[in-house]
Motif scaffolding. Structure first.
Motif, PDB file in Angstrom:
ATOM      1  N   LYS A 118       0.825  -1.208   0.000  1.00  0.00           N
ATOM      2  CA  LYS A 118       0.000   0.000   0.000  1.00  0.00           C
ATOM      3  C   LYS A 118       0.861   1.260   0.000  1.00  0.00           C
ATOM      4  O   LYS A 118       0.383   2.346  -0.307  1.00  0.00           O
ATOM      5  N   ASP A 119       2.129   1.104   0.385  1.00  0.00           N
ATOM      6  CA  ASP A 119       3.067   2.226   0.346  1.00  0.00           C
ATOM      7  C   ASP A 119       3.557   2.375  -1.096  1.00  0.00           C
ATOM      8  O   ASP A 119       4.292   1.531  -1.604  1.00  0.00           O
ATOM      9  N   LEU A 120       3.148   3.435  -1.742  1.00  0.00           N
ATOM     10  CA  LEU A 120       3.417   3.596  -3.176  1.00  0.00           C
ATOM     11  C   LEU A 120       4.905   3.723  -3.489  1.00  0.00           C
ATOM     12  O   LEU A 120       5.358   3.305  -4.552  1.00  0.00           O
ATOM     13  N   THR A 121       5.669   4.287  -2.557  1.00  0.00           N
ATOM     14  CA  THR A 121       7.115   4.422  -2.776  1.00  0.00           C
ATOM     15  C   THR A 121       7.790   3.058  -2.752  1.00  0.00           C
ATOM     16  O   THR A 121       8.592   2.733  -3.642  1.00  0.00           O
ATOM     17  N   ALA A 126      10.107  -1.616  -5.657  1.00  0.00           N
ATOM     18  CA  ALA A 126      10.036  -3.054  -5.940  1.00  0.00           C
ATOM     19  C   ALA A 126       9.839  -3.315  -7.431  1.00  0.00           C
ATOM     20  O   ALA A 126      10.494  -4.190  -8.014  1.00  0.00           O
ATOM     21  N   LYS A 127       8.964  -2.545  -8.050  1.00  0.00           N
ATOM     22  CA  LYS A 127       8.687  -2.734  -9.482  1.00  0.00           C
ATOM     23  C   LYS A 127       9.925  -2.465 -10.327  1.00  0.00           C
ATOM     24  O   LYS A 127      10.183  -3.146 -11.322  1.00  0.00           O
ATOM     25  N   LYS A 128      10.689  -1.460  -9.932  1.00  0.00           N
ATOM     26  CA  LYS A 128      11.912  -1.134 -10.664  1.00  0.00           C
ATOM     27  C   LYS A 128      12.995  -2.190 -10.410  1.00  0.00           C
ATOM     28  O   LYS A 128      13.715  -2.602 -11.319  1.00  0.00           O
ATOM     29  N   SER A 129      13.104  -2.640  -9.160  1.00  0.00           N
ATOM     30  CA  SER A 129      14.183  -3.547  -8.765  1.00  0.00           C
ATOM     31  C   SER A 129      13.985  -4.973  -9.268  1.00  0.00           C
ATOM     32  O   SER A 129      14.958  -5.688  -9.524  1.00  0.00           O
ATOM     33  N   ILE A 130      12.742  -5.388  -9.410  1.00  0.00           N
ATOM     34  CA  ILE A 130      12.469  -6.798  -9.705  1.00  0.00           C
ATOM     35  C   ILE A 130      13.031  -7.216 -11.061  1.00  0.00           C
ATOM     36  O   ILE A 130      13.435  -8.372 -11.256  1.00  0.00           O
ATOM     37  N   GLY A 186      -0.639  -3.437   5.819  1.00  0.00           N
ATOM     38  CA  GLY A 186      -0.703  -3.709   4.384  1.00  0.00           C
ATOM     39  C   GLY A 186       0.465  -3.132   3.613  1.00  0.00           C
ATOM     40  O   GLY A 186       0.432  -3.029   2.383  1.00  0.00           O
ATOM     41  N   ILE A 187       1.504  -2.736   4.346  1.00  0.00           N
ATOM     42  CA  ILE A 187       2.687  -2.135   3.714  1.00  0.00           C
ATOM     43  C   ILE A 187       3.781  -3.178   3.499  1.00  0.00           C
ATOM     44  O   ILE A 187       4.426  -3.218   2.453  1.00  0.00           O
ATOM     45  N   GLY A 188       3.989  -4.018   4.498  1.00  0.00           N
ATOM     46  CA  GLY A 188       5.079  -4.985   4.457  1.00  0.00           C
ATOM     47  C   GLY A 188       4.678  -6.346   3.925  1.00  0.00           C
ATOM     48  O   GLY A 188       3.500  -6.644   3.734  1.00  0.00           O
ATOM     49  N   VAL A 189       5.684  -7.177   3.707  1.00  0.00           N
ATOM     50  CA  VAL A 189       5.498  -8.532   3.192  1.00  0.00           C
ATOM     51  C   VAL A 189       5.546  -9.520   4.363  1.00  0.00           C
ATOM     52  O   VAL A 189       6.461  -9.447   5.191  1.00  0.00           O
TER      53      VAL A 189
END
Length: 251
Positions: A118-121, A126-130, A186-189
């Motif tokens: 839920k944390d957009l940053t 994550a999207k960039k790093s994956i 809802g921020i963490g895994v």
């Protein structure tokens, strides 16, 4: 600090990549072949790039005048929250690859879930790093297979590395108080849910590499709470040297 749990959560993620990146950086110019040397250096640079994004966000949350460099370089050993696995030394190339592989499988699964944060940053990082971490996992997996199913010597060294590093894998799935708080929001895994698939995927690759899956149930932990192995102090001495020798230095 208003959001201490989020700050500590970010450190827990970023420190893994920071310390592993530093370990890989030690190999620059010392790889077994030029191509592999450059590949390991590029993985290190990828990890440091990810770290910078995390620490920029952490500095913003802390809002106490510290920069991303201060957070990365000027903490004491007990303030680093990385798992013990990533600080293990480059005993030989098999250890470097084994350590990378055991972390990459986890890292890829972790970022896949962090994309849903839920944390957009954090989701954006994550999207960039994956994309990079998919390559890391493919690179280390290929090398485990190459060494495991290679010569008698390479197989022996790869097996020894996996056996020794296995004891540090369970800590990847331990939850800190910050982890639990961020999962609730809802921020963490929830890393506990990654454990079963992790060991299945790792075991499958090891078997494909004609290596034995370690049966040891003895695991070491402590890194997530700042309690590190004897290797960490030496690593930080090198990592922090310039910042401590020349405070406020600018390029």
């Amino acid at each position: 600090m208003k959001n201490k749990n989020l700050y500590n959560y970010i450190l827990g993620i970023a420190d893994n990549s920071l310390i592993l990146g530093q370990r890989l950086g030690e190999l620059c110019g010392h790889g077994p072949t030029l191509e592999t040397d450059i590949a390991c250096t590029n993985v290190s640079l990828d990890l440091f790039g990810q770290v910078r994004s995390y620490f920029q966000y952490a500095a913003k949350i802390a809002d106490d005048g510290r920069t991303e460099d201060d957070i990365a370089m000027l903490r004491k050993e007990r303030e680093y929250l990385n798992v013990l696995l990533v600080e293990q030394p480059n005993t030989n190339f098999a250890y470097t690859i084994g350590r990378q592989f055991l972390f990459d499988v986890y890292h890829l699964a972790f970022l896949t879930e962090l994309e849903k944060s839920k944390d957009l940053t954090l989701s954006a990082i994550a999207k960039k790093s994956i994309k990079e971490v998919r390559y890391h996992e493919r690179f280390s997996s290929d090398w485990v297979k190459r060494l495991g199913d290679g010569t008698e010597e390479s197989k022996t060294k790869m097996q020894e590395a996996i056996n020794d590093l296995w004891t540090y894998t369970d800590e990847l799935f331990h939850q800190t108080e910050a982890d639990k708080a961020m999962v609730k929001e809802g921020i963490g895994v929830d890393v506990t849910k990654l454990k079963e698939d992790y060991y299945e995927n790792v075991s499958e690759l090891l078997e494909e590499s004609t290596l034995e899956v370690p049966e040891s149930k003895y695991f070491q932990k402590g890194g997530k709470k700042g309690i590190h192995t004897e290797h960490m102090g030496y690593l930080l001495a090198e990592l922090q040297y310039m910042q401590r020798a020349y405070p406020n230095m600018e390029w």
